[in-house]
Design an enzyme around this catalytic site. Structure first.
Site, mmCIF file in Angstrom:
data_model
loop_
_atom_site.group_PDB
_atom_site.id
_atom_site.type_symbol
_atom_site.label_atom_id
_atom_site.label_comp_id
_atom_site.label_asym_id
_atom_site.label_seq_id
_atom_site.Cartn_x
_atom_site.Cartn_y
_atom_site.Cartn_z
ATOM 1 N N CYS A 56 35.131 39.883 44.166
ATOM 2 C CA CYS A 56 34.995 38.760 45.299
ATOM 3 C C CYS A 56 34.069 39.304 46.268
ATOM 4 O O CYS A 56 33.330 38.271 46.667
ATOM 5 C CB CYS A 56 36.634 39.082 45.675
ATOM 6 S SG CYS A 56 37.390 40.503 46.217
ATOM 7 N N HIS A 75 39.352 39.604 52.937
ATOM 8 C CA HIS A 75 38.327 40.630 53.465
ATOM 9 C C HIS A 75 37.499 40.169 54.638
ATOM 10 O O HIS A 75 37.230 38.921 54.607
ATOM 11 C CB HIS A 75 37.519 41.090 52.133
ATOM 12 C CG HIS A 75 38.339 41.621 50.968
ATOM 13 N ND1 HIS A 75 39.479 42.323 50.817
ATOM 14 C CD2 HIS A 75 38.050 41.143 49.672
ATOM 15 C CE1 HIS A 75 39.859 42.590 49.807
ATOM 16 N NE2 HIS A 75 39.072 41.900 48.990
#
Length: 351
Positions: free
Chosen positions: A143, A221
């Site tokens: 990711c 994140h």
């Protein structure tokens, strides 16, 4: 008309269920089934939506029977019916099955938890799409790698990237894995984190240094980026390029929220399945351009940002599409995240 590519998915967790849903939206792909070791609520949901289930562990067939879930066969049964297998299991598990995939003549695509050495190619549509064409095995970048490459390859295309530095604030777990609570503390990675070197696997000439810390949260994140460009840039030009680049969103915190929790709640109220945000998001107010220096903060929905790249990878390894921008348009349109078609034309913007 070309026959649909037959796809199998191994794993029915955070990534597996999303990949399966994405495959079902593609007009040139057919989801044959999902393979998993143990029945779980997600498997029940897949069954109720008509997806055949296969047991990947011959010692656990009885668990399907006890759970009231019909089992369409074992792992070899699934592999005998597919052209491509998407292995979305925990890190290290997929590599154990690579030899079987090769024996069965099935192309395999792994997620970022596997090592680069497993396949010899780490894939990102923005960075090295052509390298995956016709490959028998590929690893899709993680990711954070996906987010880094989307941003840095775009900046490099228009201004050139001399050097990038990123400080990554990572979630300590996924939402569906937080049943034991969150740790009360931050866990830093000392020295160079793996994210920069992973991005270099896709962009070999990239100069980058990354550091990371895991914190007690699970929404998304955050990447704090400072990028030295090869030539001065104008903020309005940067904004125009980013706003017209597929899979990148630029949004004001006044609209989507300043915190990652607010951001998650904002998208949860949209028609998107599960509230997923497959695009890289930059907060508009975080973008600062001073000559050849650019600073920005990005948010990455780690549960789903790699899904478009995984679908692109299928088309690449099967040769369904050999031109990056056409592939992205087809994938994004099916997923409902497409921008205006002109954004997918190679020379749509000049700076």
């Amino acid at each position: 008309m070309m026959k649909s590519v037959r796809i199998g998915v191994i794993g029915c967790g955070t990534i597996g269920k999303r990949v399966a849903d994405a495959v079902r939206l593609q007009s040139d792909m057919q989801l044959v089934g999902i393979g998993l070791r143990t029945p779980n609520p997600t498997a029940l949901s897949a069954h109720l939506s008509g997806i055949p289930l296969f047991c990947t562990d011959p010692m656990r067939f009885d668990r399907f029977e006890k759970g009231g879930l019909p089992c369409a066969g074992g792992l070899r049964d699934l592999l005998s019916q597919v052209d491509v297998i998407l292995d979305c299991t925990q890190a290290g598990e997929g590599a154990k099955r690579l030899a079987l995939y090769q024996e069965m003549g099935v192309k395999s695509i792994f997620q970022g938890g596997e090592k680069h050495a497993t396949t010899g190619l780490t894939f990102s549509t923005f960075g090295n799409f052509e390298d995956a064409i016709g490959r028998s095995a590929v690893r899709v970048g993680s990711c954070n790698t996906t987010g880094l490459v989307r941003l840095l390859s775009t900046l490099d295309r228009y201004w050139g990237v001399k050097h990038a530095e990123g400080s990554l604030v990572r979630c300590s777990t996924d939402p569906d894995k937080a049943e034991n609570g969150l740790p009360n503390g931050a866990a830093p990675v000392f020295g160079l984190s793996h994210h920069g070197p992973d991005a270099q696997l896709v962009m070999p000439t990239l100069s980058i240094f990354t550091q990371a810390v895991a914190v007690p949260m699970f929404f998304s994140h955050v990447q704090m980026m400072s990028v030295k460009l090869n030539k001065p840039a104008d903020r309005d030009e940067v904004m125009n390029v980013l706003c017209n680049t597929p899979r990148i969103l630029v949004e004001s915190h006044r609209k989507v929220g300043k915190t990652t929790a607010q951001l998650s709640h904002y998208y949860a109220e949209t028609p998107r399945m599960r509230g997923d945000r497959q695009e890289l998001l930059l907060w508009e107010e975080s973008i600062v351009v001073e000559g050849d220096q650019l600073h920005a903060m990005t948010s990455i929905d780690m549960q789903c940002i790699t899904i478009p790249e995984t679908i692109d990878c299928i088309r690449a390894v099967m040769g369904l599409e050999t031109e990056r921008n056409r592939c992205m348009w087809q994938t994004d349109s099916a997923l409902g995240i497409q921008k205006h078609e002109v954004c997918y034309q190679p020379s749509s913007l000049t700076v």
